[in-house]
Design a protein around this motif. Structure first.
Motif, mmCIF file in Angstrom:
data_model
loop_
_atom_site.group_PDB
_atom_site.id
_atom_site.type_symbol
_atom_site.label_atom_id
_atom_site.label_comp_id
_atom_site.label_asym_id
_atom_site.label_seq_id
_atom_site.Cartn_x
_atom_site.Cartn_y
_atom_site.Cartn_z
ATOM 1 N N GLN A 175 2.656 -83.743 37.955
ATOM 2 C CA GLN A 175 1.171 -83.616 37.723
ATOM 3 C C GLN A 175 0.088 -84.655 38.510
ATOM 4 O O GLN A 175 0.841 -85.621 39.194
ATOM 5 C CB GLN A 175 0.811 -83.736 36.264
ATOM 6 N N THR A 195 -4.407 -81.931 36.431
ATOM 7 C CA THR A 195 -3.598 -80.603 36.187
ATOM 8 C C THR A 195 -2.696 -80.758 34.764
ATOM 9 O O THR A 195 -2.232 -81.960 34.528
ATOM 10 C CB THR A 195 -2.633 -80.578 37.243
ATOM 11 N N TYR A 197 0.056 -78.039 34.346
ATOM 12 C CA TYR A 197 0.475 -76.849 34.830
ATOM 13 C C TYR A 197 1.975 -76.940 34.617
ATOM 14 O O TYR A 197 2.622 -78.003 34.605
ATOM 15 C CB TYR A 197 0.311 -76.680 36.395
ATOM 16 N N CYS A 201 2.810 -79.944 41.009
ATOM 17 C CA CYS A 201 1.410 -80.127 41.712
ATOM 18 C C CYS A 201 1.622 -81.410 42.706
ATOM 19 O O CYS A 201 2.009 -82.131 42.165
ATOM 20 C CB CYS A 201 0.284 -80.276 40.700
ATOM 21 N N ARG A 220 0.566 -76.257 44.212
ATOM 22 C CA ARG A 220 1.520 -75.987 43.027
ATOM 23 C C ARG A 220 2.266 -74.823 43.029
ATOM 24 O O ARG A 220 2.410 -73.995 43.796
ATOM 25 C CB ARG A 220 0.505 -75.907 41.818
#
Length: 433
Positions: A175, A195, A197, A201, A220
């Motif tokens: 991240q 982020t 996600y 990333c 990403r």
């Protein structure tokens, strides 16, 4: 060939003079100066023994600050202006180690802030070190970091605060987040995630404009493709904008970045020496369809870093990485110099005046600080003088007393040694008579 690891640094000073810093396999770190005929001067060697890559920044007084390591892994800092070149070692490698430490620096009003990554016990440590005047302070750990081709990015806002964006592992994915450094307190804040996600990333590239609006682009990984993502943060809010997917591809976006020019946000990526980009002209609210940028050079495309102190253009372009070439001196994508058009808008003039006032305020604050320091020194000297004067008076009284005592002793000696006293001592019977 475009390679972000081998940057060509171009700086335009406030006087209009253009300097180019670059590395040469035989000569080392060099610079050339652009003539009025758009030809470069013969290279001047700054350092010959160094391990690529190096990093350089220009401060608001047109001075240059170079950071590099030698072939033994020791890190050096160089200050360079028109007449001086001064180099000091800032970090000694305990064990000769040859690897990329991802050197970066930023020059603020009173400090040089140095950043680098060191390998330690199979981990990677992002470190921060400062130089205050002639004092080289020991490095401090910012955080453990995930290292790849582009592990972190730094920027500085108008107040002098420093942001460092970097990659960490959340235990499952990589991240991106940041920490903020406050120079007045000399402390780093807590890590703030950008982020969250469900995937890796990577490659954070961040820039900041004259309104302290931060733009960041990164890639990403999805299950099928790799996405190039843009986000933004305005200074009044602690939240980041929603993710905008600029483009998706099966190939990595390692050669990608952001260029802010003439009020536009340009996110670009390089494929086969072609410049692909998407542009926003409304501060990131909407984006144009990705397309190829028309540039006169392809096979000679290079990665430049550009910075200007020229008052007519310093707020028109922000580019830590920008595609360019040495065509007719130098040419940069997304930004064409307006050397023949020096007209500026009311807002730009207002911004320049405000920046100038901030600069003057900073200089006045420095003068006030120096004046207060001088006053403190004078006060200490005055107190020392008064104490010495008092001590002299005490010693003068003691000396006067001692002189009086010595005079009495001398009189007693004279009386004792007089002839009458000798006669009395030799004829004591005279006293009976």
């Amino acid at each position: 060939m475009y390679n972000s690891k081998n940057k060509q640094y171009v700086f335009k000073q406030s006087t209009g003079s253009v300097w180019n810093f670059f590395s040469d396999e035989r000569k080392g770190i060099c610079y050339s100066i652009l003539s009025k005929r758009n030809t470069w001067s013969e290279p001047v060697i700054v350092h010959k023994d160094f391990l690529p890559p190096f990093y350089i920044d220009m401060d608001f007084e047109d001075n240059f600050h170079v950071l590099f390591q030698d072939k033994q892994g020791n890190i050096f800092y160089t200050f360079l202006d028109k007449s001086n070149v001064k180099t000091v070692q800032v970090l000694k490698s305990n064990i000769p180690s040859v690897y990329n430490k991802y050197l970066q620096l930023t020059a603020t009003r009173n400090n040089i802030n140095i950043f680098f990554i060191v390998d330690h016990n199979n981990s990677h440590i992002l470190a921060h070190q400062t130089i205050s005047g002639k004092v080289i302070n020991p490095p401090k750990v910012i955080d453990y970091i995930f290292k790849n081709e582009h592990p972190y990015s730094i920027l500085t806002d108008k107040s002098g605060s420093i942001y460092v964006f970097y990659q960490v592992s959340d235990g499952k994915y990589i991240q991106i987040g940041f920490k903020k450094y406050t120079p007045s307190q000399k402390t780093w804040g807590e890590f703030t995630s950008v982020t969250r996600y469900n995937g890796d990333c990577q490659f954070p590239k961040a820039v900041i404009d004259n309104k302290d609006i931060i733009s960041i682009v990164y890639q990403r990984k999805t299950e099928k493709n790799i996405e190039l993502v843009y986000q933004q943060k305005v200074p009044e809010r602690n939240m980041w904008s929603v993710e905008t997917v600029i483009h998706s591809s099966s190939y990595s976006f390692n050669n990608s970045s952001i260029v802010l020019s003439n009020g536009n946000i340009n996110v670009f990526w390089i494929r086969d020496d072609n410049i692909n980009f998407s542009m926003s002209s409304d501060l990131g609210k909407s984006w144009g369809k990705p397309s190829k940028y028309s540039f006169p050079v392809s096979k000679q495309l290079l990665c430049f870093s550009f910075k200007s102190n020229n008052p007519y253009e310093c707020d028109k372009v922000y580019a830590k990485e920008i595609p360019g070439s040495y065509l007719n001196g130098y040419r940069l994508a997304f930004y064409q110099e307006g050397s023949n058009n020096t007209s500026i808008s009311t807002d730009e003039l207002k911004s320049m005046i405000i920046d100038g006032m901030h600069l003057l305020k900073g200089n006045v604050e420095d003068l006030i600080e120096s004046d207060n320091s001088i006053k403190d020194s004078i006060s200490r000297i005055d107190n020392m003088y008064k104490n010495i004067h008092k001590e002299l008076i005490k010693q003068s009284v003691k000396i006067s007393y001692l002189e009086g005592e010595i005079a009495k002793l001398r009189n007693n000696v004279k009386v004792t040694e007089s002839p009458s006293n000798h006669d009395n001592l030799e004829n004591p019977e005279n006293e009976d008579e």
